[in-house]
Enzyme design. Structure first.
Site, mmCIF file in Angstrom:
data_model
loop_
_atom_site.group_PDB
_atom_site.id
_atom_site.type_symbol
_atom_site.label_atom_id
_atom_site.label_comp_id
_atom_site.label_asym_id
_atom_site.label_seq_id
_atom_site.Cartn_x
_atom_site.Cartn_y
_atom_site.Cartn_z
ATOM 1 N N LYS A 184 36.622 38.717 23.949
ATOM 2 C CA LYS A 184 37.688 38.608 24.959
ATOM 3 C C LYS A 184 37.998 37.144 25.223
ATOM 4 C CE LYS A 184 37.326 39.215 29.565
ATOM 5 N NZ LYS A 184 38.196 38.235 30.224
ATOM 6 N N ASP A 244 43.137 38.347 27.026
ATOM 7 C CA ASP A 244 43.166 38.820 28.418
ATOM 8 C C ASP A 244 43.988 37.863 29.283
ATOM 9 O OD1 ASP A 244 42.534 40.024 30.850
ATOM 10 O OD2 ASP A 244 40.534 39.140 30.963
ATOM 11 N N LEU A 245 45.324 37.967 29.161
ATOM 12 C CA LEU A 245 46.180 37.046 29.923
ATOM 13 C C LEU A 245 46.892 37.745 31.075
ATOM 14 C CD1 LEU A 245 47.748 34.824 27.093
ATOM 15 C CD2 LEU A 245 45.690 34.420 28.432
ATOM 16 N N LYS A 246 46.736 39.048 31.204
ATOM 17 C CA LYS A 246 47.263 39.811 32.345
ATOM 18 C C LYS A 246 48.691 39.391 32.704
ATOM 19 C CE LYS A 246 42.650 40.271 34.444
ATOM 20 N NZ LYS A 246 41.845 39.265 33.730
ATOM 21 N N LEU A 247 49.613 39.681 31.802
ATOM 22 C CA LEU A 247 51.000 39.255 32.031
ATOM 23 C C LEU A 247 51.611 39.941 33.255
ATOM 24 C CD1 LEU A 247 52.506 39.401 28.412
ATOM 25 C CD2 LEU A 247 51.204 37.558 29.479
ATOM 26 N N TYR A 248 52.351 39.182 34.014
ATOM 27 C CA TYR A 248 53.077 39.722 35.177
ATOM 28 C C TYR A 248 54.301 38.839 35.394
ATOM 29 C CZ TYR A 248 53.716 41.659 39.938
ATOM 30 O OH TYR A 248 54.199 42.287 41.063
ATOM 31 N N ASP A 249 55.493 39.391 35.068
ATOM 32 C CA ASP A 249 56.726 38.628 35.241
ATOM 33 C C ASP A 249 57.882 39.621 35.187
ATOM 34 O OD1 ASP A 249 58.702 36.506 35.146
ATOM 35 O OD2 ASP A 249 57.107 35.199 34.424
ATOM 36 N N PRO A 258 60.691 41.918 33.339
ATOM 37 C CA PRO A 258 60.496 42.639 32.074
ATOM 38 C C PRO A 258 60.829 41.851 30.817
ATOM 39 C CG PRO A 258 61.433 44.102 33.716
ATOM 40 C CD PRO A 258 61.392 42.746 34.346
ATOM 41 N N THR A 276 60.947 38.628 30.264
ATOM 42 C CA THR A 276 59.989 37.532 30.031
ATOM 43 C C THR A 276 58.665 38.086 29.513
ATOM 44 O OG1 THR A 276 61.057 36.289 31.790
ATOM 45 C CG2 THR A 276 58.863 35.554 31.157
ATOM 46 N N THR A 304 38.400 44.376 39.176
ATOM 47 C CA THR A 304 37.066 44.839 39.601
ATOM 48 C C THR A 304 36.454 43.933 40.676
ATOM 49 O OG1 THR A 304 36.311 43.778 37.580
ATOM 50 C CG2 THR A 304 36.354 46.165 37.586
ATOM 51 N N ARG A 323 27.090 45.557 34.368
ATOM 52 C CA ARG A 323 25.822 44.833 34.384
ATOM 53 C C ARG A 323 24.843 45.745 33.657
ATOM 54 N NH1 ARG A 323 28.871 41.564 34.816
ATOM 55 N NH2 ARG A 323 29.204 40.017 36.443
ATOM 56 N N GLN A 334 31.751 40.119 41.184
ATOM 57 C CA GLN A 334 32.243 41.483 40.958
ATOM 58 C C GLN A 334 31.795 42.384 42.102
ATOM 59 O OE1 GLN A 334 34.344 41.973 38.732
ATOM 60 N NE2 GLN A 334 33.844 41.083 36.746
ATOM 61 N N GLY A 363 30.412 39.689 30.285
ATOM 62 C CA GLY A 363 30.445 38.233 30.180
ATOM 63 C C GLY A 363 29.109 37.619 30.530
ATOM 64 N N ARG A 364 28.963 37.301 31.819
ATOM 65 C CA ARG A 364 27.767 36.572 32.256
ATOM 66 C C ARG A 364 26.440 37.188 31.826
ATOM 67 N NH1 ARG A 364 30.576 35.684 38.024
ATOM 68 N NH2 ARG A 364 31.556 37.578 37.239
HETATM 69 O O1 C5P Z 1 30.956 37.775 33.662
HETATM 70 P P1 C5P Z 1 31.532 39.148 33.824
HETATM 71 O O2 C5P Z 1 30.790 40.194 32.999
HETATM 72 O O3 C5P Z 1 31.718 39.532 35.266
HETATM 73 O O4 C5P Z 1 32.966 39.011 33.155
HETATM 74 C C1 C5P Z 1 33.991 39.937 33.318
HETATM 75 C C2 C5P Z 1 35.205 39.446 32.600
HETATM 76 O O5 C5P Z 1 36.209 40.425 32.733
HETATM 77 C C3 C5P Z 1 35.803 38.146 33.122
HETATM 78 O O6 C5P Z 1 36.297 37.446 31.996
HETATM 79 C C4 C5P Z 1 36.961 38.581 34.000
HETATM 80 O O7 C5P Z 1 38.023 37.666 33.994
HETATM 81 C C5 C5P Z 1 37.399 39.859 33.312
HETATM 82 N N1 C5P Z 1 38.092 40.847 34.127
HETATM 83 C C6 C5P Z 1 37.557 41.379 35.297
HETATM 84 N N2 C5P Z 1 38.236 42.336 36.000
HETATM 85 C C7 C5P Z 1 39.413 42.788 35.541
HETATM 86 C C8 C5P Z 1 39.948 42.275 34.357
HETATM 87 C C9 C5P Z 1 39.244 41.308 33.664
HETATM 88 O O8 C5P Z 1 36.468 40.996 35.686
HETATM 89 N N3 C5P Z 1 40.029 43.774 36.183
#
Ligand code: C5P
Length: 227
Positions: free
Chosen positions: A30, A59-64, A66, A68, A118, A178, A187, A207-208
């Site tokens: 991602k 994962d750029l979550k576009l919002y603008d 239509p 664009t 989340t 997790r 989160q 991620g983490r």
């Molecule tokens: O580190 P962690 O496991 O919390 O990472 C979650 C990833 O998911 C982050 O890159 C965060 O930007 C992304 N994300 C999120 N919630 C969303 C969409 C994306 O946490 N609804």
């Protein structure tokens, strides 16, 4: 279920080292705001060079407006990524315009819509959307399904209800995982991998718990074993 690793480290070098260490797995990577704004297209190419079988989720979550959003979606399709996302709250017209525009591409990326981030708790969510997370996430999912999107970004806790309301093949991608009860960080609605599996999650995003682990490869191995 397919693992998606969030490359959220502070530099391209660290992200690429992480990808390098995980290259024996054909998993999803991602690429979010931080990495894409800083490192752009060459970063995506570098990931593909490390392992051409890595799948890329932008994962750029576009919002603008239509048009664009459709223009941006087309540029994303040209990057050759495998999946990207828009915000469901951009609305049905934006969804339809994006999907219509991408229909000219023979091999278009999967398109997901973000329902509720989340990181929201109920209080902060309803202050904006005036509905409970469950209710609104399901409504956004129906709208996405009806307008031809491939799935949604939601929490594990909404995954099953969304599939019931749409289709079992409508994809759910869920951050806030997790795997073995690690620290939640910012989160709010976190779930273990076992629960994600039970709830039919297609893509757990992690991620983490991976990149902060002393041994990310070992952690991914444990996760993939459960998957
Ligand atoms: O580190 P962690 O496991 O919390 O990472 C979650 C990833 O998911 C982050 O890159 C965060 O930007 C992304 N994300 C999120 N919630 C969303 C969409 C994306 O946490 N609804």
């Amino acid at each position: 279920m397919e693992l998606c690793v969030a490359l959220d480290l502070p530099s391209a070098q660290e992200n690429l080292e992480l990808a390098e260490s995980l290259k024996s797995y054909n998993i999803w990577m991602k690429v979010g705001f931080r990495a894409y704004i800083r490192d752009g297209k060459p970063f995506i190419e570098a990931l593909k060079e490390i392992n051409p079988e890595f799948k890329i989720f932008l994962d750029l979550k576009l919002y603008d407006i239509p048009n664009t959003m459709a223009d941006a979606s087309e540029e994303i399709a040209k990057l050759g990524v495998d999946m990207f996302n828009i915000h469901a709250s951009a609305g049905a017209v934006a969804m339809k315009t994006v999907m219509d525009r991408l229909s000219t591409y023979e091999k278009r990326p999967l398109v997901l819509a973000v329902t509720a981030l989340t990181s929201f708790d109920e209080e902060n969510f309803s202050a904006i959307y005036e509905k409970s997370i469950n209710e609104k996430a399901e409504q956004f999912a129906m709208m996405s399904y009806e307008n031809g999107l491939d799935g949604v970004v939601c929490s594990t806790f909404e995954s099953r209800a969304i599939k019931n309301a749409t289709s079992n093949s409508f994809l759910t991608l869920c951050p806030g995982i997790r795997p073995f009860g690690e620290d939640a960080g910012d989160q709010q609605r976190v779930a273990t991998l076992e629960l994600a599996k039970e709830e039919g999650v297609d893509f757990p995003v992690i991620g983490r718990p991976i990149y902060k682990d002393i041994n990310p490869l070992e952690k991914v191995k444990k996760i993939v074993d459960i998957i």
